[in-house]
Design an enzyme around this catalytic site. Structure first.
Site, PDB file in Angstrom:
ATOM      1  N   HIS A  77       7.889  14.905   3.952  1.00  0.00           N
ATOM      2  CA  HIS A  77       9.486  14.864   3.809  1.00  0.00           C
ATOM      3  C   HIS A  77       9.986  15.190   2.406  1.00  0.00           C
ATOM      4  CE1 HIS A  77      10.231  12.343   7.522  1.00  0.00           C
ATOM      5  NE2 HIS A  77       9.325  13.167   7.891  1.00  0.00           N
ATOM      6  N   TYR A 206      18.368   5.631   5.874  1.00  0.00           N
ATOM      7  CA  TYR A 206      18.528   4.266   5.280  1.00  0.00           C
ATOM      8  C   TYR A 206      20.143   4.059   5.500  1.00  0.00           C
ATOM      9  CZ  TYR A 206      13.908   3.996   3.084  1.00  0.00           C
ATOM     10  OH  TYR A 206      12.682   4.064   2.817  1.00  0.00           O
ATOM     11  N   PRO A 298      10.389  -4.347   1.410  1.00  0.00           N
ATOM     12  CA  PRO A 298       9.769  -3.023   2.087  1.00  0.00           C
ATOM     13  C   PRO A 298      10.788  -1.914   1.800  1.00  0.00           C
ATOM     14  CG  PRO A 298      10.237  -4.334   3.904  1.00  0.00           C
ATOM     15  CD  PRO A 298      10.527  -5.321   2.706  1.00  0.00           C
ATOM     16  N   LYS A 302       7.229   0.633  -1.244  1.00  0.00           N
ATOM     17  CA  LYS A 302       6.218   0.737  -2.492  1.00  0.00           C
ATOM     18  C   LYS A 302       5.023  -0.089  -2.372  1.00  0.00           C
ATOM     19  CE  LYS A 302       8.236   3.339  -5.323  1.00  0.00           C
ATOM     20  NZ  LYS A 302       8.015   4.413  -4.519  1.00  0.00           N
ATOM     21  N   TYR A 390      11.326   6.935  -5.868  1.00  0.00           N
ATOM     22  CA  TYR A 390      10.566   6.841  -4.341  1.00  0.00           C
ATOM     23  C   TYR A 390       9.591   7.710  -4.143  1.00  0.00           C
ATOM     24  CZ  TYR A 390      11.388   6.684   0.726  1.00  0.00           C
ATOM     25  OH  TYR A 390      11.407   6.376   2.020  1.00  0.00           O
TER      26      TYR A 390
HETATM   27  P1  FAD Z   1      -3.114  -6.121   2.796  1.00  0.00           P
HETATM   28  O1  FAD Z   1      -2.853  -4.804   3.584  1.00  0.00           O
HETATM   29  O2  FAD Z   1      -2.386  -7.344   3.257  1.00  0.00           O
HETATM   30  O3  FAD Z   1      -4.897  -6.289   2.931  1.00  0.00           O
HETATM   31  C1  FAD Z   1      -5.389  -7.539   2.715  1.00  0.00           C
HETATM   32  C2  FAD Z   1      -6.702  -7.715   3.371  1.00  0.00           C
HETATM   33  O4  FAD Z   1      -7.429  -9.026   3.278  1.00  0.00           O
HETATM   34  C3  FAD Z   1      -6.388  -7.884   5.028  1.00  0.00           C
HETATM   35  O5  FAD Z   1      -6.961  -6.941   5.695  1.00  0.00           O
HETATM   36  C4  FAD Z   1      -6.578  -9.377   5.449  1.00  0.00           C
HETATM   37  O6  FAD Z   1      -6.909  -9.546   6.741  1.00  0.00           O
HETATM   38  C5  FAD Z   1      -7.753  -9.845   4.536  1.00  0.00           C
HETATM   39  N1  FAD Z   1      -8.028 -10.973   4.113  1.00  0.00           N
HETATM   40  C6  FAD Z   1      -6.859 -11.931   4.012  1.00  0.00           C
HETATM   41  N2  FAD Z   1      -7.574 -13.115   3.640  1.00  0.00           N
HETATM   42  C7  FAD Z   1      -8.862 -13.238   3.565  1.00  0.00           C
HETATM   43  C8  FAD Z   1      -9.848 -13.919   3.522  1.00  0.00           C
HETATM   44  N3  FAD Z   1      -9.855 -14.945   3.015  1.00  0.00           N
HETATM   45  N4  FAD Z   1     -11.063 -13.335   3.248  1.00  0.00           N
HETATM   46  C9  FAD Z   1     -11.429 -11.924   3.659  1.00  0.00           C
HETATM   47  N5  FAD Z   1     -10.315 -11.084   3.819  1.00  0.00           N
HETATM   48  C10 FAD Z   1      -8.990 -11.582   3.814  1.00  0.00           C
HETATM   49  N6  FAD Z   1       4.313  -0.476   1.630  1.00  0.00           N
HETATM   50  C11 FAD Z   1       4.379   1.006   1.393  1.00  0.00           C
HETATM   51  O7  FAD Z   1       3.849   1.413   0.390  1.00  0.00           O
HETATM   52  N7  FAD Z   1       5.285   1.728   2.114  1.00  0.00           N
HETATM   53  C12 FAD Z   1       5.883   1.260   3.115  1.00  0.00           C
HETATM   54  O8  FAD Z   1       6.598   2.225   4.038  1.00  0.00           O
HETATM   55  C13 FAD Z   1       5.821  -0.059   3.371  1.00  0.00           C
HETATM   56  N8  FAD Z   1       6.291  -0.512   4.715  1.00  0.00           N
HETATM   57  C14 FAD Z   1       6.056  -1.852   5.044  1.00  0.00           C
HETATM   58  C15 FAD Z   1       6.634  -2.269   6.188  1.00  0.00           C
HETATM   59  C16 FAD Z   1       6.353  -3.508   6.868  1.00  0.00           C
HETATM   60  C17 FAD Z   1       7.253  -4.013   7.854  1.00  0.00           C
HETATM   61  C18 FAD Z   1       5.502  -4.391   6.032  1.00  0.00           C
HETATM   62  C19 FAD Z   1       5.272  -5.710   6.501  1.00  0.00           C
HETATM   63  C20 FAD Z   1       5.024  -3.943   4.633  1.00  0.00           C
HETATM   64  C21 FAD Z   1       5.267  -2.677   4.433  1.00  0.00           C
HETATM   65  N9  FAD Z   1       4.587  -2.215   3.084  1.00  0.00           N
HETATM   66  C22 FAD Z   1       4.867  -1.025   2.863  1.00  0.00           C
HETATM   67  C23 FAD Z   1       3.780  -3.022   2.523  1.00  0.00           C
HETATM   68  C24 FAD Z   1       2.136  -2.871   2.468  1.00  0.00           C
HETATM   69  O9  FAD Z   1       2.143  -2.905   3.867  1.00  0.00           O
HETATM   70  C25 FAD Z   1       1.450  -3.766   1.874  1.00  0.00           C
HETATM   71  O10 FAD Z   1       2.056  -3.686   0.506  1.00  0.00           O
HETATM   72  C26 FAD Z   1      -0.055  -3.510   1.934  1.00  0.00           C
HETATM   73  O11 FAD Z   1      -0.608  -3.584   2.982  1.00  0.00           O
HETATM   74  C27 FAD Z   1      -0.728  -3.817   0.529  1.00  0.00           C
HETATM   75  O12 FAD Z   1      -2.235  -3.690   0.579  1.00  0.00           O
HETATM   76  P2  FAD Z   1      -3.404  -4.786   0.039  1.00  0.00           P
HETATM   77  O13 FAD Z   1      -4.760  -4.076   0.641  1.00  0.00           O
HETATM   78  O14 FAD Z   1      -2.911  -5.206  -1.035  1.00  0.00           O
HETATM   79  O15 FAD Z   1      -3.381  -5.875   1.125  1.00  0.00           O
HETATM   80  C1  DHB Z   2       8.957   2.729   6.726  1.00  0.00           C
HETATM   81  C2  DHB Z   2       8.620   1.537   5.795  1.00  0.00           C
HETATM   82  C3  DHB Z   2       9.333   1.100   4.791  1.00  0.00           C
HETATM   83  O1  DHB Z   2       9.405   0.120   4.146  1.00  0.00           O
HETATM   84  C4  DHB Z   2      10.435   2.009   4.225  1.00  0.00           C
HETATM   85  O2  DHB Z   2      11.234   1.981   3.130  1.00  0.00           O
HETATM   86  C5  DHB Z   2      10.550   3.322   4.811  1.00  0.00           C
HETATM   87  C6  DHB Z   2       9.606   3.584   5.975  1.00  0.00           C
HETATM   88  C7  DHB Z   2       8.106   2.932   7.715  1.00  0.00           C
HETATM   89  O3  DHB Z   2       7.500   2.288   8.259  1.00  0.00           O
HETATM   90  O4  DHB Z   2       8.079   3.983   8.199  1.00  0.00           O
END
Ligand code: FAD
Ligand code: DHB
Length: 396
Positions: A77, A206, A298, A302, A390
């Site tokens: 995009h 947005y 979100p 980021k 962004y």
């Molecule tokens: P997580 O993905 O949470 O991974 C942690 C892992 O640890 C999980 O698999 C969990 O099951 C495991 N775990 C937990 N506790 C234990 C334990 N005790 N023992 C063993 N394993 C355990 N980010 C973006 O960059 N761009 C976006 O567009 C965006 N949109 C989002 C939209 C939504 C609706 C949401 C909810 C989040 C969004 N995010 C976005 C944020 C992004 O999803 C998270 O920041 C990302 O998943 C962080 O990665 P992580 O590996 O740190 O943690």
């Molecule tokens: C999506 C999630 C976001 O948090 C965002 O800012 C833009 C797109 C997505 O899930 O597609």
């Protein structure tokens, strides 16, 4: 019964983007690691979360050889729309920064990384339980846990990487007095919807609307991803598919007329919004990365990108520490990460505040918000600032 013990250099808690990218980067440096994950492989591969990948994230995944499917199926995009006053105001990301983002689901990245691990025989243990961290302030920390069959196990490590997200065990294993936590709550949550229908617009929208924020995104030419601002106390049971579509129609309406393509809802859920950071991101031989150390709302897309930036830093620090016996990068790991973390915290707060409708805002604050939106849409300087954050600031 005695726990069966495995030796490894790095014990990684969590198989989200942070844990999996770290494990793979360490493998490329010749450092062995074991990933422990509480959920099943199927569960983590299906968990619908982020969708927007910054350019530095895309480049890193390509460089390490796990970007092939993303290159084929991800959607590049070059711009996005800010929709307010019933009209679109396009931010031309590529004209302003020379860069682009790629829309590719987080669970697809997770799938690609797990497949890459399987292909090389790198260990990920799914469905572990009772994970506990020990001896963090020594040079030989340990993780005890139960494997999927319930057997007592122990990992003896040189370092533990806490990549287990916001609700994991790693951060709470650090004595409270060692950490400073910064926490900010918002009076909104996001109701996220995945629908089987082609996107209604080529780019992300947005939308600021008096009924609340709405976001139009996508996953593929057949799948649309949509979000609605809702009250944090809202329950998903109160949101029938018909109510969701009706609300999206109202918020996404434009003066010219916008036609929203509806379709079967495949998944819907409500996520609260918060900003949270702990400092430092390290205690002894435990290093925190990703959501285990910080959360952003979100709106700036980021969270996953930050998690990946953290572990890029961490892999370099651990290579220096474990292979070259040089602790300097490990000592500065937290400070180096936190610079990017706080930039993303600010950007995510700014996008959230500019776009949502705050039920507690007074008329003065609403006027300021509209002025900020109009300025961002009309000033090249303001639009460039949004765009460069962004698409992702360069790694250090
Ligand atoms: P997580 O993905 O949470 O991974 C942690 C892992 O640890 C999980 O698999 C969990 O099951 C495991 N775990 C937990 N506790 C234990 C334990 N005790 N023992 C063993 N394993 C355990 N980010 C973006 O960059 N761009 C976006 O567009 C965006 N949109 C989002 C939209 C939504 C609706 C949401 C909810 C989040 C969004 N995010 C976005 C944020 C992004 O999803 C998270 O920041 C990302 O998943 C962080 O990665 P992580 O590996 O740190 O943690
Ligand atoms: C999506 C999630 C976001 O948090 C965002 O800012 C833009 C797109 C997505 O899930 O597609």
């Amino acid at each position: 019964m005695e726990a069966s013990v495995t030796d490894t250099q790095v014990g990684i808690i969590g198989a989200g983007p942070a844990g999996l990218v770290l494990s793979y980067l360490l493998h490329l440096e010749g450092i062995d690691a074991v990933v422990l994950e509480a959920r099943s492989r199927e569960y983590v591969e299906k968990r619908v979360r982020a969708g927007v990948c910054e350019q530095p994230t895309v480049e890193l995944l390509r460089e390490i050889g796990v970007g092939e499917r993303m290159a084929a199926e991800g959607l590049p995009h070059h711009g996005l729309s800010l929709r307010f006053d019933g009209a679109d105001h396009r931010i031309d990301l590529t004209a302003l920064t020379g860069k682009a983002i790629t829309v590719y689901g987080q669970q697809e990245i997770v799938k690609d990384l797990i497949a890459a691990h399987a292909g090389k025989g790198l260990p990920i243990e799914f469905e572990v339980s009772d994970v506990e961290l020990h001896d963090l302030d020594t040079e030989s920390p340990r993780v005890t846990y139960r494997d999927a069959e319930g057997n007592a196990r122990e990992l003896d490590c040189a370092v533990i990487a806490g990549c287990d997200g916001f609700h994991g065990v790693s951060r709470p294993s650090i004595p409270g007095v060692e950490l400073i936590a910064y926490d900010h709550q918002y009076p909104f949550a996001w109701l996220g919807v995945l629908a089987r229908t082609p996107p209604s617009h080529e780019e992300l929208i947005y939308t600021h609307h008096e009924r609340g924020f709405a976001l139009h995104s996508m996953r593929s030419p057949e799948i649309t991803r949509l979000y609605l601002q809702v009250d944090p106390a809202e329950r998903i049971e109160n949101w029938s598919d018909d109510r969701i579509w009706a609300e999206l129609e109202q918020r996404l309406e434009t003066k010219e007329g916008f036609s929203l393509r509806e379709g079967p809802v495949l998944e819907k859920s409500i996520t609260p919004m918060r900003s949270f950071v702990v400092e430092p991101m390290r205690y002894g031989r435990l290093f925190l990365a990703g959501d285990a150390a910080h959360i952003v709302p979100p709106t700036g897309a980021k969270g996953m990108n930050l998690a990946i930036a953290d572990v890029r830093n961490l892999s370099r620090a651990l290579k220096a520490l474990l292979r070259d016996k040089d602790g300097e990068l490990a000592a500065s790991y937290s400070d180096r990460c936190l610079r990017r973390v706080w930039r993303a915290e600010h950007f995510s707060w700014y996008m959230t505040s500019m776009l949502h409708t705050d039920p507690n805002a007074d008329a003065f604050q609403r006027r300021l918000q509209l002025s900020q939106l109009r300025y961002t849409a009309s000033s090249t300087a303001a639009a460039t600032s949004l765009a460069e954050n962004y698409v992702g600031l360069p790694f250090e």
